[in-house]
Write an enzyme that holds these catalytic residues in place. Structure first.
Site, short mmCIF file in Angstrom:
data_model
loop_
_atom_site.label_atom_id
_atom_site.label_comp_id
_atom_site.label_asym_id
_atom_site.label_seq_id
_atom_site.Cartn_x
_atom_site.Cartn_y
_atom_site.Cartn_z
N HIS A 127 46.43 19.78 -8.94
CA HIS A 127 45.32 20.12 -9.16
C HIS A 127 44.25 18.79 -8.77
O HIS A 127 43.37 19.07 -8.23
CB HIS A 127 45.24 20.27 -10.64
CG HIS A 127 43.73 20.48 -11.42
ND1 HIS A 127 43.32 21.72 -11.49
CD2 HIS A 127 42.77 19.64 -11.59
CE1 HIS A 127 41.97 21.51 -12.08
NE2 HIS A 127 41.95 20.25 -12.21
N GLU A 128 44.75 17.87 -9.09
CA GLU A 128 44.03 16.46 -8.98
C GLU A 128 43.96 16.34 -7.36
O GLU A 128 43.05 15.70 -6.89
CB GLU A 128 44.84 15.17 -9.62
CG GLU A 128 44.78 15.48 -11.20
CD GLU A 128 43.36 15.82 -11.80
OE1 GLU A 128 42.39 15.38 -11.18
OE2 GLU A 128 43.32 16.21 -12.73
N HIS A 173 40.80 17.72 -5.90
CA HIS A 173 39.93 17.06 -6.26
C HIS A 173 39.66 15.88 -5.36
O HIS A 173 38.69 15.42 -4.55
CB HIS A 173 39.70 16.52 -7.57
CG HIS A 173 39.57 17.09 -8.77
ND1 HIS A 173 38.19 17.84 -8.80
CD2 HIS A 173 40.18 17.55 -10.01
CE1 HIS A 173 38.28 18.54 -9.92
NE2 HIS A 173 39.39 18.59 -10.66
N GLU A 199 35.62 21.57 -9.11
CA GLU A 199 36.75 22.34 -9.92
C GLU A 199 37.23 23.55 -8.87
O GLU A 199 38.28 23.82 -9.07
CB GLU A 199 36.16 22.68 -11.09
CG GLU A 199 37.36 23.32 -11.92
CD GLU A 199 38.24 21.88 -12.50
OE1 GLU A 199 39.35 22.09 -12.94
OE2 GLU A 199 37.93 20.73 -12.22
#
Length: 489
Positions: free
Chosen positions: A254-255, A258, A284
């Site tokens: 997930h990170e 980003h 996101e």
């Protein structure tokens, strides 16, 4: 120098100082001594005062009046500088400085209260944060909606009423899908324990698999995983659990979404207003499509199953289909960051409604815990068992991020649109993911979304990349197909 050249030079230096402020925030959540919180608050307040003065300097207004854009890129630079200038000139310097100091200190108080399961210890500083954010919102709104004014910091061009309409369209289908799934047998989960060092080795491998450049980044541990920075210094954090390696691995993916976005932005935009993600919703969309549509797909989990067996040995699941079901298991739980794809947006809807009520004054801080617990029981059908699983679980409100939460669900909506286009553009996607190869998918996202940075407005960027006006239908269709197949619906 022309007015445009002068204002861009000024903005670039301001952006560099903002990156320094961001590095202080990264340090605070990773390695700063606990006893340094008060001093760090003073440091953050000092640099915020400098940033505010630069963004609101009268000379900026004079340059804006004179500057002429030679092309679309320069026009976008001026648009973002003007947006920051108008915001800064509406918020008094003393208020901006006080907010920086209080939210820096509040973060430490939140972490301590969360560890002690002590809501009462956190409420006084939260009351101050809420009062300051209301004052900031009122200054920005100039008679308009306070929450909309705060939301514009994270998702420009979108209102709370527009978000509420999207959420209203999503709520019933998600609740219906959840009920149908929970009526079916739950897939088997993992068993055993998973060494932290092995998790961190595999998490670095996964970050690189999804395109994270560790020469321009690093991975550390934090209570709440996050990404920080842009350009050539983009850092991520994760967390480990001895019994749940998915927490670490999927937080990292997930990170990485980003971070990959920030690393992929056109280098020509570095340390300018366009040199960062255009909105938190678009940001996101990248983290969620990396984590879910790619990382939790049947194809990719087949590859990951093999890697986890290589690293951890036997963990109680005998085949790749069972592993895919475990990765995507829908189950009751209190924690937003650990929620499955079906229920995640319901967690966001709860926070959106509560923070909107806090900003309007319809909900008082003293009543937040009971309001949270009542709403959670109504939405999910079971009670909150402790504050760290309830209103103390997220860091956002302690640091003043009111208006941030709904962008998580908007990111899922945007990701649904992008994934539909990505599958059409990369017909061999599943074959590639089954080999642990994300390069075609991440290259498509870099080309159509990430490299543009802040060049386009958020909804314009998603529409241009996907060929669709952003809406929840592609996301809902994806969820129905995926979980219908998994649970035999």
């Amino acid at each position: 120098m022309s007015a445009y050249a002068q204002i861009l030079a000024h903005a670039s230096e301001t952006a560099a100082l903002a990156q320094i402020a961001g590095r202080l925030g990264w340090d605070q959540e990773t390695v700063m001594p606990r006893g340094a919180a008060r001093q760090r608050g003073a440091e953050m307040a000092a640099i915020e005062a400098v940033l505010h003065a630069r963004r609101s300097a009268p000379q900026v207004g004079e340059w804006l009046a004179e500057a002429q854009a030679a092309d679309a890129t320069q026009a976008a630079q001026l648009r973002e500088i003007r947006r920051a200038y108008l915001r800064a000139t509406k918020v008094p310097s003393d208020l901006a400085k006080r907010l920086a100091q209080v939210t820096s200190e509040a973060q430490g108080k939140w972490a301590a209260a969360r560890a002690d399961e002590d809501v009462a210890a956190f409420l006084p500083v939260l009351q101050e944060v809420v009062a300051l954010k209301r004052a900031e919102g009122a200054a920005l709104a100039e008679g308009g909606d306070v929450y909309d004014a705060l939301l514009a910091d994270y998702e420009p061009g979108t209102t709370a009423d527009q978000i509420a309409a999207i959420f209203d369209a999503m709520r019933a289908p998600l609740v219906e899908l959840r009920a149908a799934i929970l009526a079916r047998p739950m897939p088997q989960g993992l068993s055993g324990t998973f060494a932290e060092a092995a998790q961190m080795r595999l998490t670095r491998e996964l970050a690189e698999t999804f395109g994270y450049d560790l020469d321009r980044g690093r991975i550390d541990k934090a209570v709440h995983p996050f990404s920080s920075g842009s350009g050539d210094d983009v850092r991520i954090t994760t967390r480990t659990s001895a019994t749940d390696p998915f927490n670490c691995l999927y937080s990292t993916i997930h990170e990485t979404g980003h971070a990959a976005y920030e690393q992929a932005i056109d280098p020509a935009y570095a340390l300018t207003p366009l040199g960062q993600g255009v909105s938190m919703g678009v940001h996101e969309s990248q983290s969620r499509i990396y984590e879910n549509q790619l990382g939790r797909s049947r194809a990719f989990t087949g590859w990951l199953y093999g890697r986890m067996r290589d690293v951890f040995g036997d963990f109680g699941i005998t085949d790749a289909d069972g592993f895919h079901a475990a990765v995507n298991r829908v189950h009751n739980g209190h924690i937003r960051t650990e929620a499955d794809e079906v229920q995640y947006n319901l967690h966001i809807m709860l926070r959106f409604d509560l923070e909107r009520a806090l900003m309007s004054g319809d909900l008082q801080v003293a009543d937040l815990e009971s309001a949270w617990n009542d709403r959670f029981a109504a939405d999910f059908g079971y009670a909150v068992d402790k504050p760290s699983n309830g209103c103390l679980q997220d860091v956002h409100w302690s640091v003043g991020l009111f208006g941030y939460f709904p962008t998580y669900a908007l990111g899922n909506v945007y990701a649904g649109c992008l994934y539909q286009a990505l599958r059409q553009a990369v017909p061999q996607l599943d074959d590639q993911l089954a080999r642990g190869d994300t390069s075609a998918a991440t290259a498509w996202l870099r080309e159509h979304v990430q490299r543009h940075g802040g060049l386009y407005e958020p909804r314009e960027l998603i529409a241009q990349a996907s060929g669709l006006q952003p809406g929840p239908a592609p996301l809902l269709d994806y969820l129905q197909r995926k979980f219908g197949a998994l649970y035999g619906l």
